[in-house]
Design a protein around this motif. Sequence first.
Motif, PDB file in Angstrom:
ATOM      1  N   TRP A  52      20.437  44.119  56.935  1.00 51.09           N
ATOM      2  CA  TRP A  52      20.014  42.899  57.609  1.00 51.09           C
ATOM      3  C   TRP A  52      19.654  41.817  56.597  1.00 51.09           C
ATOM      4  N   ASP A  56      16.246  38.107  59.263  1.00 55.37           N
ATOM      5  CA  ASP A  56      16.014  39.155  60.259  1.00 55.37           C
ATOM      6  C   ASP A  56      14.806  40.008  59.887  1.00 55.37           C
ATOM      7  N   TRP A 141      21.397  48.824  67.330  1.00 54.50           N
ATOM      8  CA  TRP A 141      21.820  48.995  68.719  1.00 54.50           C
ATOM      9  C   TRP A 141      21.038  48.114  69.693  1.00 54.50           C
ATOM     10  N   VAL A 142      20.177  47.260  69.197  1.00 53.47           N
ATOM     11  CA  VAL A 142      19.371  46.424  70.098  1.00 53.47           C
ATOM     12  C   VAL A 142      19.781  44.957  69.964  1.00 53.47           C
ATOM     13  N   THR A 143      19.245  44.130  70.840  1.00 57.96           N
ATOM     14  CA  THR A 143      19.488  42.690  70.780  1.00 57.96           C
ATOM     15  C   THR A 143      18.993  42.128  69.447  1.00 57.96           C
ATOM     16  N   PRO A 144      19.774  41.290  68.773  1.00 54.67           N
ATOM     17  CA  PRO A 144      19.366  40.759  67.460  1.00 54.67           C
ATOM     18  C   PRO A 144      17.996  40.102  67.441  1.00 54.67           C
ATOM     19  N   SER A 145      17.585  39.508  68.548  1.00 52.66           N
ATOM     20  CA  SER A 145      16.284  38.845  68.572  1.00 52.66           C
ATOM     21  C   SER A 145      15.125  39.833  68.466  1.00 52.66           C
ATOM     22  N   VAL A 146      15.398  41.103  68.718  1.00 50.13           N
ATOM     23  CA  VAL A 146      14.353  42.128  68.655  1.00 50.13           C
ATOM     24  C   VAL A 146      14.222  42.691  67.239  1.00 50.13           C
TER      25      VAL A 146
END
Length: 200
Positions: A52, A56, A141-146
């Motif tokens: 990342w 991020d 595997w999650v939304t980038p904002s998380v």
Amino acid sequence: MRFKYGMPSEVDCHLENKTKIVVDYSRVHVIGTVIAIFIVLPAIYIAWRSMWSNRDIFGVFDQPPEIFLPLTFSIVILHEFIHLIAHPQAGMSNESIVGMLPKRLVFYAAYQGEQSRRRLIITLMSPLVLLTIPPFLIAPWVTPSVVPFLAGLSILNGMASTGDMMLTYKVIREVPPDAICHGEYFGFSTTNDHNSSKPT
């Protein structure tokens, strides 16, 4: 489970050849802080940076104080809660203590009953295993904002776990596998207790 304001009382330990696991906690805190800043933080950062961007990874640290401070406090509480539920009887026995050291603004979860060396190691390492490693594994595997929040949880908890790692190393190195841990001591069953069941 009991609540304590200040340090927990010293246990009335009757184990044979009882020995304190840690003599000077202040020294542990100082060394732990140095290790957290100069070893643990860079190590976790390198792991996250391999996948990342800095934006991020450090996005959570750019949050306004009204978000960042409650988030940090929540991580501290969650860290100690995991210690608590790793205690024998999932922290519900009267031997489990949740407390706060007001001068240092430090929260803790301590177990003052007898437990095995293995159980103590599990209790010490549970927050690191459950709060620092899984966020890194599930981030792709999650939304980038998380992702910034997962990175913040992983990094802050990893640093907070430095003292736990130091104590785990000390326990593995100095406490015999067949010893019993009781509060801040370890030792062995007395002659009258040899036929009784060992603590878990």
